[in-house]
Design a protein around this motif. Structure first.
Motif, PDB file in Angstrom:
ATOM      1  N   ARG A  86       7.161  -1.275   1.875  1.00 49.91           N
ATOM      2  CA  ARG A  86       7.018  -0.133   2.777  1.00 49.91           C
ATOM      3  C   ARG A  86       7.705   1.086   2.168  1.00 49.91           C
ATOM      4  O   ARG A  86       8.891   1.042   1.839  1.00 49.91           O
ATOM      5  N   ASP A 134      16.846   9.907  -2.696  1.00 48.33           N
ATOM      6  CA  ASP A 134      15.728   9.921  -1.756  1.00 48.33           C
ATOM      7  C   ASP A 134      15.255  11.359  -1.553  1.00 48.33           C
ATOM      8  O   ASP A 134      15.592  12.249  -2.334  1.00 48.33           O
ATOM      9  N   ILE A 143       8.831  11.540  -0.785  1.00 46.00           N
ATOM     10  CA  ILE A 143       8.931  10.103  -0.511  1.00 46.00           C
ATOM     11  C   ILE A 143      10.364   9.653  -0.727  1.00 46.00           C
ATOM     12  O   ILE A 143      11.137  10.303  -1.433  1.00 46.00           O
ATOM     13  N   ASP A 144      10.708   8.574  -0.094  1.00 43.09           N
ATOM     14  CA  ASP A 144      11.899   7.827  -0.461  1.00 43.09           C
ATOM     15  C   ASP A 144      11.424   6.750  -1.433  1.00 43.09           C
ATOM     16  O   ASP A 144      10.659   5.859  -1.056  1.00 43.09           O
ATOM     17  N   MET A 175      10.279   7.734  11.282  1.00 43.47           N
ATOM     18  CA  MET A 175       9.775   8.232  10.006  1.00 43.47           C
ATOM     19  C   MET A 175       8.548   7.419   9.600  1.00 43.47           C
ATOM     20  O   MET A 175       8.582   6.190   9.640  1.00 43.47           O
ATOM     21  N   PRO A 176       7.449   8.070   9.205  1.00 46.59           N
ATOM     22  CA  PRO A 176       6.244   7.316   8.837  1.00 46.59           C
ATOM     23  C   PRO A 176       6.427   6.553   7.530  1.00 46.59           C
ATOM     24  O   PRO A 176       7.190   6.958   6.652  1.00 46.59           O
ATOM     25  N   HIS A 177       5.692   5.451   7.428  1.00 39.96           N
ATOM     26  CA  HIS A 177       5.695   4.612   6.232  1.00 39.96           C
ATOM     27  C   HIS A 177       4.264   4.264   5.862  1.00 39.96           C
ATOM     28  O   HIS A 177       3.365   4.300   6.701  1.00 39.96           O
ATOM     29  N   GLU A 226      14.787   5.313   3.605  1.00 47.27           N
ATOM     30  CA  GLU A 226      14.186   4.468   4.635  1.00 47.27           C
ATOM     31  C   GLU A 226      13.102   3.556   4.082  1.00 47.27           C
ATOM     32  O   GLU A 226      12.433   2.865   4.849  1.00 47.27           O
ATOM     33  N   SER A 227      12.907   3.553   2.780  1.00 43.83           N
ATOM     34  CA  SER A 227      11.937   2.640   2.167  1.00 43.83           C
ATOM     35  C   SER A 227      12.552   1.256   1.979  1.00 43.83           C
ATOM     36  O   SER A 227      13.778   1.085   2.011  1.00 43.83           O
ATOM     37  N   ALA A 233       8.685   5.039   2.755  1.00 43.01           N
ATOM     38  CA  ALA A 233       8.836   6.124   3.728  1.00 43.01           C
ATOM     39  C   ALA A 233       8.427   7.437   3.082  1.00 43.01           C
ATOM     40  O   ALA A 233       8.690   7.678   1.896  1.00 43.01           O
ATOM     41  N   TYR A 234       7.789   8.280   3.872  1.00 43.14           N
ATOM     42  CA  TYR A 234       7.395   9.586   3.370  1.00 43.14           C
ATOM     43  C   TYR A 234       7.609  10.637   4.445  1.00 43.14           C
ATOM     44  O   TYR A 234       7.736  10.333   5.641  1.00 43.14           O
ATOM     45  N   GLN A 235       7.654  11.889   4.008  1.00 39.15           N
ATOM     46  CA  GLN A 235       7.935  13.006   4.896  1.00 39.15           C
ATOM     47  C   GLN A 235       6.969  14.143   4.555  1.00 39.15           C
ATOM     48  O   GLN A 235       6.745  14.435   3.377  1.00 39.15           O
TER      49      GLN A 235
END
Length: 263
Positions: A11, A32, A52-53, A1-3, A59-60, A13-15
């Motif tokens: 950090r 989340d 985003i989380d 997952m990208p951050h 996952e952040s 996390a986003y989707q």
């Protein structure tokens, strides 16, 4: 997952899903990105949806730092910067609506159009939930508190037809300090003085039977934000966006599509 990493080193996390003009979807308190799981496809078919989380969830990172709605809004900007998105439409529900208010007021050039769902201006002008509702959510038995929250989110008829799993009851992986931080952030929100400074065209949505965030907050915000539109969904509770998705999602898309194309 990208951050991406924020200015204070956290950090996030986003989707990203779908293709088209960007639409940021902001979840409720202590949740989340899974908050949007059951309705995200309504938007991802025609939009590039960004979730985003929040710090403290998913996952952040979950830092032992002060949490605030302003910080959450700045985290959203960090994600938009990472994606090279200069302007986006923003749809926030519950605490996500508080974050969206802050985002639109503090970063006016980043928000093209704004949708505020089941949210409140906070502070002394916001309409608080009743003492009975508050007591129902702090019962010593966790399952009883969960059932109370479910009844505030959804109508009995909908619950009878949808046994779960539910994605709007909070991120169970959150550590206690982050959960407290989210509560402090949401309770500390007061956008009353900032709302008149929102320049983005705004739609305010709310269920008429919402007791978790009383519906009386909706006309307050619509009157306070210049040119805002108000739409109430009859019989809906807090999670109107999910239970009444067949009505709510088209309302949001129709409102956004009335604006000039965002590319």
């Amino acid at each position: 997952m990208p951050h991406t990493k924020t200015s204070d080193g956290v950090r996030i996390a986003y989707q990203v899903r779908g293709d088209g003009p960007p639409l940021v979807l902001l979840a409720g308190q202590a949740n989340d990105h899974h908050w949007w799981d059951d309705v995200r496809d309504d938007f991802s078919d025609v939009r590039s949806t960004v979730t985003i989380d929040y710090r403290g969830t998913g996952e952040s990172d979950k830092p032992h730092l002060p949490y605030s709605v302003e910080r959450f809004a700045d985290d959203v900007v960090a994600v938009l910067d990472e994606l090279a998105v200069h302007r986006a439409d923003v749809y926030g529900t519950s605490m996500g609506g508080r974050v969206a208010q802050c985002l639109a007021a503090r970063h006016t050039q980043r928000v093209r159009a704004l949708v505020l769902g089941c949210t409140s201006p906070g502070g002394q002008h916001g309409i608080e939930r009743s003492g009975e509702v508050r007591r129902s959510l702090i019962q010593s038995d966790p399952e009883e508190a969960r059932q109370a929250l479910l009844k505030l989110m959804y109508t009995p008829a909908w619950l009878a037809m949808h046994p779960g799993p539910y994605h709007t009851l909070g991120d169970r992986s959150m550590p206690a300090h982050a959960r407290r931080g989210h509560l402090v952030a949401s309770n500390g929100h007061d956008a009353w003085d900032a709302l008149p400074g929102i320049v983005a065209p705004t739609l305010v949505l709310h269920g008429t039977d919402d007791l978790l965030n009383p519906v009386a907050n909706a006309p307050l915000m619509a009157a306070r934000i210049p040119g805002a539109r108000l739409q109430l969904i009859q019989g809906a509770r807090h999670a109107y966006f999910e239970e009444c998705r067949d009505l709510a999602s088209p309302l949001v898309l129709d409102f956004l599509d009335q604006k000039a194309p965002l590319r």
